[in-house]
Design a protein around this motif. Structure first.
Motif, PDB file in Angstrom:
ATOM      1  N   ARG B  76      40.924  29.074  18.839  1.00 34.69           N
ATOM      2  CA  ARG B  76      40.643  27.982  17.905  1.00 34.69           C
ATOM      3  C   ARG B  76      41.215  26.668  18.395  1.00 34.69           C
ATOM      4  O   ARG B  76      40.819  25.605  17.941  1.00 34.69           O
ATOM      5  CB  ARG B  76      41.203  28.315  16.517  1.00 34.69           C
ATOM      6  CG  ARG B  76      40.367  29.360  15.802  1.00 34.69           C
ATOM      7  CD  ARG B  76      40.998  29.856  14.523  1.00 34.69           C
ATOM      8  NE  ARG B  76      40.411  31.148  14.183  1.00 34.69           N
ATOM      9  CZ  ARG B  76      40.798  31.905  13.175  1.00 34.69           C
ATOM     10  NH1 ARG B  76      41.785  31.505  12.396  1.00 34.69           N
ATOM     11  NH2 ARG B  76      40.209  33.053  12.931  1.00 34.69           N
ATOM     12  N   GLY B  77      42.142  26.745  19.322  1.00 27.16           N
ATOM     13  CA  GLY B  77      42.725  25.530  19.884  1.00 27.16           C
ATOM     14  C   GLY B  77      42.029  25.054  21.150  1.00 27.16           C
ATOM     15  O   GLY B  77      42.450  24.096  21.773  1.00 27.16           O
ATOM     16  N   ILE B  78      40.961  25.763  21.534  1.00 30.22           N
ATOM     17  CA  ILE B  78      40.244  25.413  22.764  1.00 30.22           C
ATOM     18  C   ILE B  78      38.765  25.251  22.422  1.00 30.22           C
ATOM     19  O   ILE B  78      38.142  26.183  21.942  1.00 30.22           O
ATOM     20  CB  ILE B  78      40.391  26.527  23.821  1.00 30.22           C
ATOM     21  CG1 ILE B  78      41.865  26.749  24.178  1.00 30.22           C
ATOM     22  CG2 ILE B  78      39.585  26.190  25.060  1.00 30.22           C
ATOM     23  CD1 ILE B  78      42.085  27.885  25.161  1.00 30.22           C
ATOM     24  N   GLY B  79      38.224  24.070  22.654  1.00 30.91           N
ATOM     25  CA  GLY B  79      36.790  23.871  22.400  1.00 30.91           C
ATOM     26  C   GLY B  79      35.978  24.692  23.380  1.00 30.91           C
ATOM     27  O   GLY B  79      36.361  24.850  24.540  1.00 30.91           O
ATOM     28  N   TYR B  80      34.851  25.245  22.929  1.00 25.36           N
ATOM     29  CA  TYR B  80      34.084  26.136  23.791  1.00 25.36           C
ATOM     30  C   TYR B  80      32.594  25.851  23.644  1.00 25.36           C
ATOM     31  O   TYR B  80      32.053  25.897  22.545  1.00 25.36           O
ATOM     32  CB  TYR B  80      34.404  27.582  23.404  1.00 25.36           C
ATOM     33  CG  TYR B  80      33.784  28.619  24.289  1.00 25.36           C
ATOM     34  CD1 TYR B  80      33.975  28.577  25.663  1.00 25.36           C
ATOM     35  CD2 TYR B  80      33.022  29.648  23.764  1.00 25.36           C
ATOM     36  CE1 TYR B  80      33.409  29.529  26.472  1.00 25.36           C
ATOM     37  CE2 TYR B  80      32.459  30.619  24.576  1.00 25.36           C
ATOM     38  CZ  TYR B  80      32.653  30.554  25.935  1.00 25.36           C
ATOM     39  OH  TYR B  80      32.098  31.495  26.748  1.00 25.36           O
ATOM     40  N   GLY B 139      15.561  20.657  21.922  1.00 27.00           N
ATOM     41  CA  GLY B 139      16.538  21.288  22.814  1.00 27.00           C
ATOM     42  C   GLY B 139      17.719  20.375  23.121  1.00 27.00           C
ATOM     43  O   GLY B 139      18.868  20.798  23.097  1.00 27.00           O
ATOM     44  N   GLY B 140      17.423  19.114  23.395  1.00 26.02           N
ATOM     45  CA  GLY B 140      18.481  18.160  23.715  1.00 26.02           C
ATOM     46  C   GLY B 140      19.411  17.937  22.540  1.00 26.02           C
ATOM     47  O   GLY B 140      20.633  17.839  22.696  1.00 26.02           O
ATOM     48  N   GLN B 141      18.826  17.876  21.343  1.00 24.98           N
ATOM     49  CA  GLN B 141      19.658  17.695  20.145  1.00 24.98           C
ATOM     50  C   GLN B 141      20.547  18.915  19.924  1.00 24.98           C
ATOM     51  O   GLN B 141      21.710  18.788  19.537  1.00 24.98           O
ATOM     52  CB  GLN B 141      18.759  17.460  18.925  1.00 24.98           C
ATOM     53  CG  GLN B 141      18.093  16.093  18.957  1.00 24.98           C
ATOM     54  CD  GLN B 141      16.938  15.979  17.974  1.00 24.98           C
ATOM     55  OE1 GLN B 141      16.420  16.989  17.477  1.00 24.98           O
ATOM     56  NE2 GLN B 141      16.513  14.759  17.698  1.00 24.98           N
ATOM     57  N   GLN B 142      19.993  20.113  20.213  1.00 28.19           N
ATOM     58  CA  GLN B 142      20.807  21.321  20.063  1.00 28.19           C
ATOM     59  C   GLN B 142      21.997  21.288  21.020  1.00 28.19           C
ATOM     60  O   GLN B 142      23.105  21.667  20.646  1.00 28.19           O
ATOM     61  CB  GLN B 142      19.957  22.567  20.315  1.00 28.19           C
ATOM     62  CG  GLN B 142      18.918  22.779  19.240  1.00 28.19           C
ATOM     63  CD  GLN B 142      18.130  24.060  19.448  1.00 28.19           C
ATOM     64  OE1 GLN B 142      18.558  24.972  20.129  1.00 28.19           O
ATOM     65  NE2 GLN B 142      16.963  24.134  18.851  1.00 28.19           N
ATOM     66  N   GLN B 143      21.745  20.830  22.261  1.00 28.51           N
ATOM     67  CA  GLN B 143      22.843  20.738  23.222  1.00 28.51           C
ATOM     68  C   GLN B 143      23.932  19.811  22.700  1.00 28.51           C
ATOM     69  O   GLN B 143      25.116  20.063  22.836  1.00 28.51           O
ATOM     70  CB  GLN B 143      22.336  20.188  24.562  1.00 28.51           C
ATOM     71  CG  GLN B 143      21.286  21.056  25.226  1.00 28.51           C
ATOM     72  CD  GLN B 143      21.864  22.012  26.244  1.00 28.51           C
ATOM     73  OE1 GLN B 143      23.057  22.189  26.295  1.00 28.51           O
ATOM     74  NE2 GLN B 143      21.029  22.643  27.032  1.00 28.51           N
ATOM     75  N   ARG B 144      23.489  18.696  22.114  1.00 29.39           N
ATOM     76  CA  ARG B 144      24.464  17.752  21.564  1.00 29.39           C
ATOM     77  C   ARG B 144      25.290  18.394  20.454  1.00 29.39           C
ATOM     78  O   ARG B 144      26.504  18.200  20.370  1.00 29.39           O
ATOM     79  CB  ARG B 144      23.747  16.549  20.961  1.00 29.39           C
ATOM     80  CG  ARG B 144      23.405  15.502  21.969  1.00 29.39           C
ATOM     81  CD  ARG B 144      22.440  14.527  21.349  1.00 29.39           C
ATOM     82  NE  ARG B 144      21.459  14.195  22.365  1.00 29.39           N
ATOM     83  CZ  ARG B 144      21.149  12.962  22.696  1.00 29.39           C
ATOM     84  NH1 ARG B 144      21.671  11.971  22.052  1.00 29.39           N
ATOM     85  NH2 ARG B 144      20.288  12.746  23.661  1.00 29.39           N
ATOM     86  N   ILE B 145      24.616  19.159  19.599  1.00 30.56           N
ATOM     87  CA  ILE B 145      25.342  19.825  18.522  1.00 30.56           C
ATOM     88  C   ILE B 145      26.320  20.835  19.122  1.00 30.56           C
ATOM     89  O   ILE B 145      27.439  21.001  18.634  1.00 30.56           O
ATOM     90  CB  ILE B 145      24.375  20.536  17.542  1.00 30.56           C
ATOM     91  CG1 ILE B 145      23.401  19.535  16.931  1.00 30.56           C
ATOM     92  CG2 ILE B 145      25.149  21.247  16.434  1.00 30.56           C
ATOM     93  CD1 ILE B 145      24.038  18.412  16.165  1.00 30.56           C
ATOM     94  N   GLY B 146      25.877  21.494  20.207  1.00 36.88           N
ATOM     95  CA  GLY B 146      26.760  22.433  20.886  1.00 36.88           C
ATOM     96  C   GLY B 146      28.041  21.734  21.357  1.00 36.88           C
ATOM     97  O   GLY B 146      29.144  22.254  21.196  1.00 36.88           O
ATOM     98  N   VAL B 147      27.880  20.547  21.909  1.00 33.47           N
ATOM     99  CA  VAL B 147      29.043  19.776  22.356  1.00 33.47           C
ATOM    100  C   VAL B 147      29.880  19.335  21.153  1.00 33.47           C
ATOM    101  O   VAL B 147      31.107  19.475  21.143  1.00 33.47           O
ATOM    102  CB  VAL B 147      28.600  18.545  23.188  1.00 33.47           C
ATOM    103  CG1 VAL B 147      29.783  17.633  23.445  1.00 33.47           C
ATOM    104  CG2 VAL B 147      27.977  18.992  24.504  1.00 33.47           C
ATOM    105  N   ALA B 148      29.194  18.849  20.116  1.00 33.37           N
ATOM    106  CA  ALA B 148      29.909  18.412  18.906  1.00 33.37           C
ATOM    107  C   ALA B 148      30.705  19.572  18.318  1.00 33.37           C
ATOM    108  O   ALA B 148      31.848  19.418  17.895  1.00 33.37           O
ATOM    109  CB  ALA B 148      28.926  17.868  17.869  1.00 33.37           C
ATOM    110  N   ARG B 149      30.093  20.767  18.311  1.00 34.85           N
ATOM    111  CA  ARG B 149      30.772  21.922  17.748  1.00 34.85           C
ATOM    112  C   ARG B 149      32.033  22.266  18.539  1.00 34.85           C
ATOM    113  O   ARG B 149      33.055  22.636  17.959  1.00 34.85           O
ATOM    114  CB  ARG B 149      29.823  23.132  17.722  1.00 34.85           C
ATOM    115  CG  ARG B 149      30.450  24.353  17.104  1.00 34.85           C
ATOM    116  CD  ARG B 149      29.465  25.475  16.910  1.00 34.85           C
ATOM    117  NE  ARG B 149      29.018  26.036  18.182  1.00 34.85           N
ATOM    118  CZ  ARG B 149      28.262  27.110  18.279  1.00 34.85           C
ATOM    119  NH1 ARG B 149      27.844  27.734  17.188  1.00 34.85           N
ATOM    120  NH2 ARG B 149      27.894  27.563  19.451  1.00 34.85           N
ATOM    121  N   SER B 150      31.944  22.110  19.878  1.00 34.59           N
ATOM    122  CA  SER B 150      33.137  22.435  20.676  1.00 34.59           C
ATOM    123  C   SER B 150      34.281  21.469  20.366  1.00 34.59           C
ATOM    124  O   SER B 150      35.437  21.782  20.586  1.00 34.59           O
ATOM    125  CB  SER B 150      32.795  22.416  22.163  1.00 34.59           C
ATOM    126  OG  SER B 150      32.559  21.084  22.593  1.00 34.59           O
TER     127      SER B 150
END
Ligand SMILES: Nc1ncnc2c1ncn2[C@@H]1O[C@H](COP(=O)(O)OP(=O)(O)OP(=O)(O)O)[C@@H](O)[C@H]1O
Ligand SMILES: [Mg+2]
Lengths: 225, 377
Positions: B76-80, B139-150
């Protein structure tokens, strides 16, 4: 014959309603039990390293399905009387229907959990979800619609099988059928048969709706496209 | 800070995926794990958050042995962020981004405001996207959300396994640029996996080049390109490594002072004289505020018009921050093969020529002395 059946329907709606409610009650009890047991077993056998147990469990559940219902009732009556429990009527029928309902529920629960995209599980684990949280927050929500489909199959199938339960005194819509057979009353057989079919169709529709409602919204959208 | 000490991974089937890996990623450093497929990049990265248990060795995060921490707390302390994104389809964008905050029992209001903040950060309008589902995103927006989530719970460390993979080249470049801007703001310690050398050079402060589970070279991008340690590195970075290195330099690092400036009021004959004296085929015309007006060649001066009438505004100009790969491409487009560099107030700051670019870059190369070819000015 059709006219007689129609007349019977007009003259004794209370009886028909009674049988239908009895039938539904048996189905409800049996399938709630089957759902609880089946889903728990399904979750258990979908765990890591339990593939062998899963195979065995599903194998036995499949064999159960091949036992003719009358035979199963007979076996259960024997067992129940040994345990000095009521060996005819409601109990053996509910137990038999529970057993029949297990296979589609176990099978679907197992498959649904197994089929959850590994990337999602890895994402959950990588973000620090415990195994329990992965189950409740990722796997199960995604598995629910498929589990519901299994439950639907079980319920519809059991509506038919439950009719035979009347033979050992459990009541329900099998009653007019067996009475009709015994007394050469085709109208009663007809009424029983039609009611069982209608009930199946209606319950199937309701369960289909339920399956839709329990599908997570984000997954529903994807299915629509 | 992340520190790996003699880390080793042997899978149960006997595959030795990582052999004795030791390295240190400094605070706020962007470290790229690079190498051919199967060299152990992903395995190395996943040992950091213990998704793959290491066979032997030690990994420290901020000096703490990761094996001594509760595994879920550690994660939880490491973005993934992973290549296949792995967004949860049954959860909204908000719930996806707030996964770790939810696990950490933040209040609902705080989860939402954090999701809004992160959507802004990755350039997506919270008003439009926050309540959408992943299936309603490109797809690009999903990648961004993936980064935001990390970045959900603002971890000091990020692990990213090809986060911009599986996406078209244009969107990919955009995401890379945006992420560099984000990183300039948030300054996380990042372990980033890719097998794309260009991505590595562009993104990394440091590059870990691996081969068959071993670290081959650990250095900054320019050392990797200019002083490859051995034949493998040389081949991996490619014969066009000089071209690749261009993006590491900015126009302002290489530009020269404009050798010949002329003012708008000067007489054409005088200008011609000065060009000949300097042995130049061009002069740069500026106004009284040092704004660049255009190039003057001897041809322009043949007909004795006034300078005002022969001004041709420059078609392309570079800025101080233009990377040299872009500048080079602009030079091919410019009339005389040289490029004016303007500062942020649009004043003429310098000039770039092939010859000078070659001279400056030549200093970096370990083998430029033996190279007799090259660009002739
Ligand atoms: N679970 C596993 N069991 C056995 N071997 C594995 C396992 N996971 C990875 N490997 C092996 O370990 C080696 C390194 O794998 P890894 O996934 O780290 O490669 P990679 O550098 O990330 O490659 P890519 O660029 O293709 O993603 C490979 O040879 C791979 O086959
Ligand atoms: Mg990999």
């Amino acid at each position: 014959m059709w006219i007689q059946a129609w007349n019977y329907l007009l003259n004794h709606p209370d009886k028909i309603l009674g049988w239908t409610l009895q039938h539904l009650y048996i189905i409800l009890v049996a399938n709630v039990a089957a759902a609880i047991i089946g889903i728990l077993i399904g979750i258990y056998i979908s765990g890591k390293g339990r593939e062998h147990i899963a195979e065995t469990v599903i194998y036995f559940a499949s064999i159960m399905m091949t036992i003719p219902s009358l035979a199963l009732y007979g076996i259960l009556m024997g067992i129940l009387s040994l345990l000095s429990l009521p060996s005819i009527g409601f109990l053996p029928v509910v137990i038999a229907l529970t057993l029949y309902g297990l296979l589609p529920i176990i099978r679907n629960t197992y498959a649904a959990i197994r089929e959850v995209d590994p990337a999602m599980i890895e994402a959950g684990r990588g973000m620090g979800m415990s195994e329990k949280q992965i189950l409740t927050k990722v796997k199960l929500p995604l598995a629910v619609p498929i589990i519901m489909a299994g439950l639907r199959q079980a319920v519809v199938m059991n509506i038919g099988i439950a009719a035979i339960g009347s033979y050992i005194g459990a009541g329900g819509l099998g009653q007019p059928i067996f009475r009709g057979i015994a007394n050469y009353r085709t109208d009663l057989i007809l009424i029983g048969a039609i009611c069982v079919s209608l009930l199946s169709i209606i319950v199937d529709m309701i369960m289909g709706r339920l399956e839709w409602l329990t599908t997570p919204k984000g997954v529903r959208i994807r299915r629509n496209q | 800070m992340i520190k790996l000490e003699h880390v080793r991974k042997i899978f149960t089937d006997g595959t030795e995926a990582v052999k004795d890996l030791s390295l240190e990623i400094g605070e706020g450093e962007f470290c790229v794990f690079l190498g051919p497929s199967g060299c152990g990049k992903t395995t190395s990265m996943k040992m950091i958050n213990r998704l793959i248990p290491m066979t032997s060795g030690k990994i420290y995060i901020q000096g703490v042995d990761t094996m001594k921490l509760n595994v879920n707390e550690l994660r939880r302390g490491i973005g993934y962020a992973i290549q296949n994104i792995g967004l949860f389809p049954h959860l909204t964008v908000e719930q996806n981004i707030a996964t770790v905050p939810m696990l950490k029992n933040w209040s609902r209001a705080k989860q939402r405001s954090r999701a809004e903040e992160l959507l802004d950060l990755v350039g997506m309008d919270p008003g439009i996207f926050i309540d959408r589902y992943p299936s309603e995103l490109s797809g690009g927006q999903q990648q961004r959300i993936g980064v935001a989530r990390s970045l959900g719970a603002d971890p000091p460390i990020l692990l990213m396994d090809e986060p911009f993979g599986a996406i078209d080249p244009i969107t990919r470049v955009n995401l890379q640029d945006e992420f560099l801007k984000i990183q300039a703001k948030i300054k996380k310690t990042i372990a980033f996996v890719t097998h794309d050398i260009n991505e590595a050079i562009k993104m990394g402060d440091k590059i870990v080049l691996m081969k068959d589970g071993e670290l081959v070279q650990y250095s900054d991008p320019s050392s990797l390109l200019y002083t490859p340690k051995n034949e493998f590195v040389r081949n991996f970075v490619g014969a066009d490594r000089v071209l690749k290195s261009l993006r590491l330099h900015k126009a302002k690092d290489v530009m020269q002072k404009p050798p010949l400036l002329v003012q708008i009021g000067e007489a054409p004959s005088r200008i011609k004289e000065r060009m000949e004296k300097n042995m130049l085929k061009w002069a740069m015309l500026v106004d009284e505020n040092e704004h660049f007006l255009g190039w003057i060649t001897p041809d322009d001066l043949k007909e004795s018009k006034r300078i005002k009438d022969i001004i041709k505004p420059p078609t392309v100009t570079a800025t101080l921050g233009t990377p040299l790969n872009e500048a080079l491409s602009m030079m091919f487009n410019s009339v005389i093969g040289t490029l004016a560099v303007l500062d942020d107030k649009k004043r003429l700051a310098g000039v770039l020529s092939f010859q000078h670019m070659r001279d400056v870059l030549g200093q970096y190369m370990d083998d430029s002395k033996t190279d007799t070819g090259g660009i002739q000015g």
